[in-house]
Motif scaffolding. Sequence first.
Motif, mmCIF file in Angstrom:
data_model
loop_
_atom_site.group_PDB
_atom_site.id
_atom_site.type_symbol
_atom_site.label_atom_id
_atom_site.label_comp_id
_atom_site.label_asym_id
_atom_site.label_seq_id
_atom_site.Cartn_x
_atom_site.Cartn_y
_atom_site.Cartn_z
ATOM 1 N N MET A 16 -0.909 4.536 7.383
ATOM 2 C CA MET A 16 0.314 4.791 6.647
ATOM 3 C C MET A 16 0.891 3.471 6.152
ATOM 4 O O MET A 16 1.096 2.544 6.918
ATOM 5 N N ASP A 17 1.153 3.410 4.839
ATOM 6 C CA ASP A 17 1.732 2.209 4.256
ATOM 7 C C ASP A 17 3.226 2.166 4.547
ATOM 8 O O ASP A 17 3.883 3.192 4.668
ATOM 9 N N VAL A 18 3.734 0.962 4.646
ATOM 10 C CA VAL A 18 5.158 0.784 4.879
ATOM 11 C C VAL A 18 5.878 0.841 3.535
ATOM 12 O O VAL A 18 5.467 0.200 2.564
ATOM 13 N N LEU A 19 6.962 1.592 3.497
ATOM 14 C CA LEU A 19 7.743 1.697 2.272
ATOM 15 C C LEU A 19 8.517 0.404 2.040
ATOM 16 O O LEU A 19 9.159 -0.110 2.954
ATOM 17 N N PRO A 20 8.491 -0.116 0.813
ATOM 18 C CA PRO A 20 9.294 -1.310 0.523
ATOM 19 C C PRO A 20 10.777 -0.919 0.470
ATOM 20 O O PRO A 20 11.109 0.256 0.326
ATOM 21 N N PRO A 21 11.653 -1.882 0.549
ATOM 22 C CA PRO A 21 13.075 -1.552 0.407
ATOM 23 C C PRO A 21 13.320 -0.860 -0.942
ATOM 24 O O PRO A 21 12.732 -1.236 -1.952
ATOM 25 N N PHE A 22 14.180 0.129 -0.927
ATOM 26 C CA PHE A 22 14.438 0.909 -2.136
ATOM 27 C C PHE A 22 14.907 0.020 -3.273
ATOM 28 O O PHE A 22 14.498 0.186 -4.421
ATOM 29 N N TRP A 23 15.762 -0.947 -2.962
ATOM 30 C CA TRP A 23 16.297 -1.807 -4.013
ATOM 31 C C TRP A 23 15.191 -2.576 -4.721
ATOM 32 O O TRP A 23 15.273 -2.830 -5.923
ATOM 33 N N HIS A 46 4.310 8.127 2.531
ATOM 34 C CA HIS A 46 3.430 7.012 2.193
ATOM 35 C C HIS A 46 4.015 6.210 1.032
ATOM 36 O O HIS A 46 4.898 6.671 0.327
ATOM 37 N N ALA A 47 3.495 5.022 0.850
ATOM 38 C CA ALA A 47 4.016 4.127 -0.170
ATOM 39 C C ALA A 47 3.144 4.106 -1.423
ATOM 40 O O ALA A 47 3.295 3.239 -2.267
ATOM 41 N N GLU A 48 2.232 5.044 -1.546
ATOM 42 C CA GLU A 48 1.375 5.092 -2.723
ATOM 43 C C GLU A 48 2.095 5.794 -3.865
ATOM 44 O O GLU A 48 2.864 6.714 -3.646
ATOM 45 N N HIS A 49 1.841 5.355 -5.067
ATOM 46 C CA HIS A 49 2.327 6.004 -6.283
ATOM 47 C C HIS A 49 3.852 6.084 -6.369
ATOM 48 O O HIS A 49 4.411 7.039 -6.887
ATOM 49 N N LEU A 50 4.539 5.085 -5.872
ATOM 50 C CA LEU A 50 6.007 5.104 -5.905
ATOM 51 C C LEU A 50 6.543 5.045 -7.331
ATOM 52 O O LEU A 50 7.541 5.691 -7.649
ATOM 53 N N ARG A 51 5.869 4.300 -8.194
ATOM 54 C CA ARG A 51 6.287 4.227 -9.592
ATOM 55 C C ARG A 51 6.205 5.615 -10.233
ATOM 56 O O ARG A 51 7.137 6.072 -10.900
ATOM 57 N N ALA A 52 5.085 6.295 -10.041
ATOM 58 C CA ALA A 52 4.912 7.647 -10.589
ATOM 59 C C ALA A 52 5.947 8.597 -10.007
ATOM 60 O O ALA A 52 6.496 9.462 -10.710
ATOM 61 N N TRP A 53 6.253 8.442 -8.728
ATOM 62 C CA TRP A 53 7.253 9.291 -8.079
ATOM 63 C C TRP A 53 8.627 9.073 -8.720
ATOM 64 O O TRP A 53 9.344 10.034 -9.002
ATOM 65 N N LEU A 54 8.977 7.816 -8.993
ATOM 66 C CA LEU A 54 10.259 7.531 -9.650
ATOM 67 C C LEU A 54 10.306 8.123 -11.056
ATOM 68 O O LEU A 54 11.344 8.639 -11.484
#
Length: 151
Positions: free
Chosen positions: A1-8, A50-58
């Motif tokens: 499991m990847d660690v989520l970066p800070p939201f900011w 998970h921290a994958e595809h965060l850009r696509a999620w946004l």
Amino acid sequence: MDVLPPFWTLVETHGDELLVHARRLSGDAAEDVLQDALLRALRAYPKLRHAEHLRAWLYRVTTTTAIDHHRRVRREVLVDEPPVVASYDTHDDDDFEGLIAPLNDTAQVALRLRFVDDLDYDGIAERLGCSVVAARQRVSSAVRTLRESYA
């Protein structure tokens, strides 16, 4: 499991391109849409697995928010004119019998019981000697026939 970066960090990295995306979808309301989208994303962020595809999620959150905004604005449109009420020139408002005359006898009786005698479907079923489902179907069919004939 990847660690989520800070939201900011996500907002700083992708904020400008998300604003361009929101502008394409919402025009002048882009800043409001993006603000709402980022609030939604912030609320959901801790629940991500998970921290994958965060850009696509946004992008998905922004798109969904823009669609919701468009629907809300469309529902809130106010008009200066009263709504148009359909009227039928061939019948007076009190000419119920003339309106239902083209229907078969069963349909006419069902409509009279429902709309003149103001019976519920249990009462209609009792009068017609049929089931409640059959009574509902008779009224529904008669109304549908009238709608089709005046459409």
